[in-house]
Design a protein around this motif. Structure first.
Motif, PDB file in Angstrom:
ATOM      1  N   ALA A  24       3.010  -3.001  19.005  1.00 30.76           N
ATOM      2  CA  ALA A  24       1.757  -3.598  19.324  1.00 30.76           C
ATOM      3  C   ALA A  24       1.885  -4.997  18.603  1.00 30.76           C
ATOM      4  N   LEU A  25       2.868  -5.604  17.779  1.00 36.98           N
ATOM      5  CA  LEU A  25       2.926  -6.537  16.940  1.00 36.98           C
ATOM      6  C   LEU A  25       3.944  -7.625  17.621  1.00 36.98           C
ATOM      7  N   ALA A  26       3.418  -8.798  17.828  1.00 37.58           N
ATOM      8  CA  ALA A  26       4.283 -10.071  18.148  1.00 37.58           C
ATOM      9  C   ALA A  26       5.128 -10.258  16.812  1.00 37.58           C
ATOM     10  N   ALA A  27       4.449 -10.410  15.775  1.00 37.54           N
ATOM     11  CA  ALA A  27       5.425 -10.580  14.631  1.00 37.54           C
ATOM     12  C   ALA A  27       4.866  -9.958  13.404  1.00 37.54           C
ATOM     13  N   ARG A  28       5.708  -9.630  12.454  1.00 42.11           N
ATOM     14  CA  ARG A  28       5.213  -8.818  11.464  1.00 42.11           C
ATOM     15  C   ARG A  28       5.959  -9.170   9.884  1.00 42.11           C
ATOM     16  N   ALA A  29       5.191  -9.496   9.061  1.00 39.46           N
ATOM     17  CA  ALA A  29       5.676  -9.603   7.501  1.00 39.46           C
ATOM     18  C   ALA A  29       5.747  -8.096   6.631  1.00 39.46           C
ATOM     19  N   GLU A  30       6.822  -7.930   5.949  1.00 41.76           N
ATOM     20  CA  GLU A  30       6.846  -6.425   5.378  1.00 41.76           C
ATOM     21  C   GLU A  30       7.114  -6.951   3.724  1.00 41.76           C
ATOM     22  N   ALA A  31       6.158  -6.877   2.853  1.00 46.64           N
ATOM     23  CA  ALA A  31       6.115  -7.119   1.540  1.00 46.64           C
ATOM     24  C   ALA A  31       7.113  -8.602   1.194  1.00 46.64           C
ATOM     25  N   ILE A  32       6.532  -9.694   1.735  1.00 51.53           N
ATOM     26  CA  ILE A  32       7.041 -10.717   1.446  1.00 51.53           C
ATOM     27  C   ILE A  32       6.437 -11.611   0.198  1.00 51.53           C
ATOM     28  N   SER A  33       7.461 -12.162  -0.375  1.00 56.92           N
ATOM     29  CA  SER A  33       6.978 -13.000  -1.526  1.00 56.92           C
ATOM     30  C   SER A  33       7.582 -14.322  -1.278  1.00 56.92           C
ATOM     31  N   LYS A  34       6.954 -15.296  -1.892  1.00 53.37           N
ATOM     32  CA  LYS A  34       7.645 -16.651  -1.958  1.00 53.37           C
ATOM     33  C   LYS A  34       6.845 -17.401  -3.358  1.00 53.37           C
ATOM     34  N   ILE A  35       8.049 -18.121  -3.963  1.00 54.96           N
ATOM     35  CA  ILE A  35       7.636 -18.638  -5.397  1.00 54.96           C
ATOM     36  C   ILE A  35       8.354 -19.852  -5.299  1.00 54.96           C
ATOM     37  N   TYR A  36       7.701 -20.947  -5.744  1.00 48.05           N
ATOM     38  CA  TYR A  36       8.019 -22.326  -5.932  1.00 48.05           C
ATOM     39  C   TYR A  36       7.989 -22.694  -7.541  1.00 48.05           C
ATOM     40  N   GLY A  37       9.219 -23.375  -7.649  1.00 41.01           N
ATOM     41  CA  GLY A  37       9.173 -23.784  -9.202  1.00 41.01           C
ATOM     42  C   GLY A  37       9.777 -22.422 -10.232  1.00 41.01           C
ATOM     43  N   SER A  38       9.814 -22.725 -11.283  1.00 35.93           N
ATOM     44  CA  SER A  38      10.122 -21.778 -12.140  1.00 35.93           C
ATOM     45  C   SER A  38       9.689 -21.999 -13.568  1.00 35.93           C
ATOM     46  N   GLY A  39       9.644 -20.935 -14.410  1.00 37.78           N
ATOM     47  CA  GLY A  39       9.081 -21.264 -15.814  1.00 37.78           C
ATOM     48  C   GLY A  39       7.416 -21.403 -15.840  1.00 37.78           C
ATOM     49  N   GLY A  85      11.241  -9.387   0.720  1.00 39.23           N
ATOM     50  CA  GLY A  85      10.578  -8.851   2.000  1.00 39.23           C
ATOM     51  C   GLY A  85      11.249  -9.199   3.147  1.00 39.23           C
ATOM     52  N   ARG A  86      10.748  -8.859   4.034  1.00 44.56           N
ATOM     53  CA  ARG A  86      11.201  -9.010   5.724  1.00 44.56           C
ATOM     54  C   ARG A  86      10.047  -9.564   6.733  1.00 44.56           C
ATOM     55  N   VAL A  87      10.645 -10.712   7.373  1.00 46.84           N
ATOM     56  CA  VAL A  87       9.921 -11.001   8.665  1.00 46.84           C
ATOM     57  C   VAL A  87      10.436 -10.655   9.900  1.00 46.84           C
ATOM     58  N   PHE A  88       9.640 -10.648  11.006  1.00 44.30           N
ATOM     59  CA  PHE A  88      10.051  -9.912  12.250  1.00 44.30           C
ATOM     60  C   PHE A  88       9.392 -10.662  13.096  1.00 44.30           C
ATOM     61  N   ILE A  89       9.887 -11.349  14.131  1.00 42.67           N
ATOM     62  CA  ILE A  89       9.585 -11.837  15.507  1.00 42.67           C
ATOM     63  C   ILE A  89       9.750 -10.730  16.599  1.00 42.67           C
ATOM     64  N   GLY A  90       8.940 -10.041  17.121  1.00 41.82           N
ATOM     65  CA  GLY A  90       9.021  -8.810  17.863  1.00 41.82           C
ATOM     66  C   GLY A  90       9.963  -7.813  16.973  1.00 41.82           C
ATOM     67  N   GLU A  91      11.158  -7.308  17.346  1.00 39.83           N
ATOM     68  CA  GLU A  91      11.967  -6.543  16.729  1.00 39.83           C
ATOM     69  C   GLU A  91      13.295  -7.193  16.004  1.00 39.83           C
ATOM     70  N   VAL A  92      12.920  -8.728  16.139  1.00 39.06           N
ATOM     71  CA  VAL A  92      14.184  -9.554  15.395  1.00 39.06           C
ATOM     72  C   VAL A  92      13.868  -9.755  14.046  1.00 39.06           C
ATOM     73  N   GLU A  93      14.655  -9.443  13.245  1.00 39.57           N
ATOM     74  CA  GLU A  93      14.441  -9.640  11.782  1.00 39.57           C
ATOM     75  C   GLU A  93      14.883 -11.064  11.399  1.00 39.57           C
ATOM     76  N   LEU A  94      14.079 -11.866  10.881  1.00 32.41           N
ATOM     77  CA  LEU A  94      14.345 -13.517  10.964  1.00 32.41           C
ATOM     78  C   LEU A  94      15.050 -13.597   9.461  1.00 32.41           C
ATOM     79  N   THR A  95      14.910 -12.699   8.547  1.00 28.94           N
ATOM     80  CA  THR A  95      15.603 -12.916   7.297  1.00 28.94           C
ATOM     81  C   THR A  95      17.070 -12.420   7.231  1.00 28.94           C
ATOM     82  N   ARG A  96      17.374 -11.889   8.486  1.00 33.54           N
ATOM     83  CA  ARG A  96      18.812 -11.580   8.732  1.00 33.54           C
ATOM     84  C   ARG A  96      19.582 -12.648   9.358  1.00 33.54           C
TER      85      ARG A  96
END
Length: 270
Positions: A24-39, A85-96
């Motif tokens: 039912a989904l065109a795209a999905r994100a599974e437990a994704i995190s994004k951090i900029y910088g450090s400390g 985490g993982r990102v998908f367009i359809g059933e294709v995993e972008l993060t791979r």
């Protein structure tokens, strides 16, 4: 009371069609995190986000300035990477995917509409619409291209260059370019941000029609409750997390919900 439960892929798609959530989904994100910088300079833009974007629907993503909504869109569209985490367009995993395959997927499966139009000034409207396919060495489907051109309502402007078009017309050309290759999903980042109210309404109507009449999937990041009211559903963002969703939105209901999110401090990231 603010709903702070995550918007899950199951909750964003499975019940809509009676099929499995992924179907039912065109795209999905599974437990994704994004951090900029450090400390001390570390900024958590996305904090363990799970969200699904429904196929054949017009979804708006809203949140206070700095809530992470644009970062979410960029990561789900493959324009930016995630830290976990993982990102998908359809059933294709972008993060791979490696860079070459990711570029090909964005070209073939994803359409983009940006606030700044991003048209090539030396090309006509028609040449701008077909440019991504020309670069890819692919011939456009003439019947589909005619459908898109008629839906965008600029057939009599196809030979005009961007400088000869109004802002609303330029953005409709950009919308047509995003749709011309029949992508699986179109991401629109503040598409009415540079337009007056009348031109903005024209662009929103076109996006709405592309979903209703052409079965397109559209995801729009916006700060405007009036724009969000054109969608089928709004996903609300705050502090890098999904905090609520609203089916069948109205401008009034969206504005009231945004006031609640802002009163709880739902900002502070990109």
């Amino acid at each position: 009371m603010t709903n702070t439960s995550p918007v899950t892929a199951e909750g964003s798609g499975g019940e809509a069609t009676g099929g499995s959530p992924a179907e039912a989904l065109a795209a999905r994100a599974e437990a994704i995190s994004k951090i900029y910088g450090s400390g001390d300079a570390e900024v958590v833009a996305l904090d363990d986000v799970t969200v699904g974007l429904r196929r054949g629907r017009f979804t708006a993503i809203m949140g206070p300035s700095g809530s992470g909504k644009s970062t979410l869109m960029h990561c789900m569209a493959g324009l930016d990477s995630v830290d976990s985490g993982r990102v998908f367009i359809g059933e294709v995993e972008l993060t791979r995917l490696d860079d070459r395959r990711l570029t090909r997927l964005r070209r073939d499966k994803v359409g983009f509409v940006f606030q700044a139009f991003n048209l090539v000034p030396t090309l006509t409207a028609l040449e701008n619409i077909t440019l991504p396919m020309d670069i890819a060495g692919r011939r456009p489907d003439r019947d589909w291209l005619d459908t898109v051109v008629d839906t965008v309502g600029l057939r009599d402007r196809l030979r005009h260059r961007p400088a000869e078009l109004s802002g609303g017309q330029q953005q409709r050309v950009a919308c047509a370019r995003a749709l011309a290759s029949r992508p699986d999903i179109v991401f629109a980042d503040e598409p009415t941000g540079n337009l007056d109210s009348r031109s903005g309404a024209e662009v929103l109507s076109f996006l709405r029609d592309s979903v209703r009449e052409m079965r397109q999937t559209v995801v729009m990041v916006t700060h405007d409750p009036v724009a969000a009211a054109h969608s089928d559903e709004v996903i609300f963002f705050g502090d890098g997390r999904t905090v609520d969703r609203m089916p069948d939105p109205t401008a009034e209901k969206v504005l009231e919900r945004m006031k609640g999110i802002e009163s709880h401090g739902g900002g502070g990231v990109r």
